[in-house]
Design an enzyme around this catalytic site. Sequence first.
Site, PDB file in Angstrom:
ATOM      1  N   SER A 242      50.614  33.649  41.661  1.00 20.14           N
ATOM      2  CA  SER A 242      50.394  34.265  40.363  1.00 20.14           C
ATOM      3  C   SER A 242      50.985  33.368  39.264  1.00 20.14           C
ATOM      4  O   SER A 242      50.609  32.196  39.160  1.00 20.14           O
ATOM      5  CB  SER A 242      50.988  35.674  40.347  1.00 20.14           C
ATOM      6  OG  SER A 242      50.616  36.376  39.195  1.00 20.14           O
ATOM      7  N   GLU A 368      40.951  40.027  41.989  1.00 17.85           N
ATOM      8  CA  GLU A 368      42.072  39.658  41.133  1.00 17.85           C
ATOM      9  C   GLU A 368      42.200  40.550  39.892  1.00 17.85           C
ATOM     10  O   GLU A 368      43.296  40.773  39.388  1.00 17.85           O
ATOM     11  CB  GLU A 368      41.931  38.200  40.680  1.00 17.85           C
ATOM     12  CG  GLU A 368      42.101  37.164  41.777  1.00 17.85           C
ATOM     13  CD  GLU A 368      43.554  36.956  42.174  1.00 17.85           C
ATOM     14  OE1 GLU A 368      44.440  37.655  41.638  1.00 17.85           O
ATOM     15  OE2 GLU A 368      43.803  36.100  43.041  1.00 17.85           O
ATOM     16  N   HIS A 478      45.240  41.532  43.474  1.00 21.07           N
ATOM     17  CA  HIS A 478      46.122  40.434  43.113  1.00 21.07           C
ATOM     18  C   HIS A 478      47.466  40.588  43.822  1.00 21.07           C
ATOM     19  O   HIS A 478      48.054  41.665  43.837  1.00 21.07           O
ATOM     20  CB  HIS A 478      46.327  40.440  41.592  1.00 21.07           C
ATOM     21  CG  HIS A 478      47.263  39.393  41.093  1.00 21.07           C
ATOM     22  ND1 HIS A 478      46.892  38.069  40.976  1.00 21.07           N
ATOM     23  CD2 HIS A 478      48.541  39.471  40.668  1.00 21.07           C
ATOM     24  CE1 HIS A 478      47.911  37.389  40.495  1.00 21.07           C
ATOM     25  NE2 HIS A 478      48.927  38.203  40.301  1.00 21.07           N
TER      26      HIS A 478
END
Length: 560
Positions: A242, A368, A478
């Site tokens: 991330s 995501e 995510h």
Amino acid sequence: MAHLLSSCLSRLVLVAVLLSARAHAAPSVTRRSSPTVTLDNGTFVGTTDSITSTNVFLGIPFAQPPVGDLRFSLPVANDPYTGTNDATSFGSACPQQSVDLPLPPGLAADAVDFLTNTILDVISPSSEDCLTLNVWQPAGTKPNANLPVVAWIFGGGFELGATDTYDGGLIVQESVKLNEPVIYVSMNYRVSAFGFLASQEVKDAGVGNLGLQDQRQALRWIQKYISAFGGDPTKVTIWGESAGAISVALQMVANGGDSEGLFRGAFMESGSPIPVGDITDGQKYYDTLVEQTGCEGSTDTLACLRQVPFNTLMAAVDNSPSIFAPQSLNLAWLPRADGVFLSDDPQQLVVNGRVANVPFVTGDCDDEGTLFTLALLNITTDDEVRDYITSNYVPAATSSDLDQLMTLYPQDPTQGSPYDTGLLNALTPQFKRLASMQGDLVFQGPRRFFLQQRSGKQNTWSFLSKRLKALPILGSVHASDLISAYGQVDLTDYIINFVNNLNPNGPTVPNWPQYSTSSPQLLTLLDGLIPTSITTDTYRQDAISFWQNLSLAHPLKRNE
């Protein structure tokens, strides 16, 4: 109401995952032995984790505390070490921006706020004095053993995160099983306004992107000291997820692509060079901070901010939009082009070839965008989607651009994210469409763009995680790939192979072909009895290409 309850449940599941991760992050140490390491004229006393058979050295300062005059300043190297130093507990997390989940007032909102902003702070206390790192080594490793090193950079939207969430012993333990032992290092870095203050004043003072500069300083520390732990400073791989993966990508384009010999490989999970704009684009957040801290009348507002009491400054920072605010991935605090360390927009640096010439891996989760679209449940019509895209992401987009974008990302929930879930998970008529748009803009598009620009010029591999697809509302959400990296052996083995050999392949895992523009092959992680397959990186090709080109054509000066 059913949609609202489902949304609340999804967020509570997310919080539970975060709490579980933090609760299990600390090594299971025993005091049967006390490993030591000598750095300069100092001795650091660590612990031995009997479960993972690793020596653990925690909370080692790698820079001077960024407090007082060093607040909002470049990191300063630590003084030479002296004396005997305890290295048995993690250092404090850097100041964390409060998590502002968009829930209606009531018991659920109060519970989530308590879990995220109170309990997490107890589990992981924070302080401005936070620039520390941690080292895991296989038990019995001698100095100068020349083991490869993996340097972990955590994620958290550049607003949150700390090293105590991740147990490096799991990685080191698996590396020993593979007979490919590694040294694992994790580093704290300043986040939110403390690490990514942005304005003309910041640019003029040359103190932009302090969080990235902290990471760079930690990498310099590794070069100087890691041999004492048995690591090889010439064999360092930077790895992140991330915001940590975006950080890895930005370290690759920083200094015009000059790695300074600090790393030889890069591994990115859900993050690539993204369009961030100029550092002056964050002026309005700086000005608000100045106003709310009483520095508005100062002749030197930056100097004033350095002297503001911490609690006053923290309260002002917490008033700024978080990653779960309605502006979502249009972050208030993030890396930006400062003209020096990041000399231009990261994607422009990639176009110009200003990229560290090292092998790299970059991959994404399939869904995501779902997590970051939970704040947008009030957007239910086509016109509201158009208004959101122009006001929040590409204000210079024309009506024709928007028409094309809306056609490429239809309202049809069977084509939205979570993908391959049909009519399920449609919290609103536009939820799955917006989730698809946001995921492609910030994650899938930049990843594919990076690979298309660099494949053939350096060795590249890419992956797509479709695991946890059955998770309600969020799908292959995510950060779900962290379970594979720190839990399931397959991705862990690929990472360890890459750290050792600059190639993720090895005898314990299926073959992972290199990525090329002529053959854009992905290692795809799957649920079920067959955990991986090789697929082609051509999904939503026209949509992602258009979205990516739109963001390149219209610089995202969206926060000025």
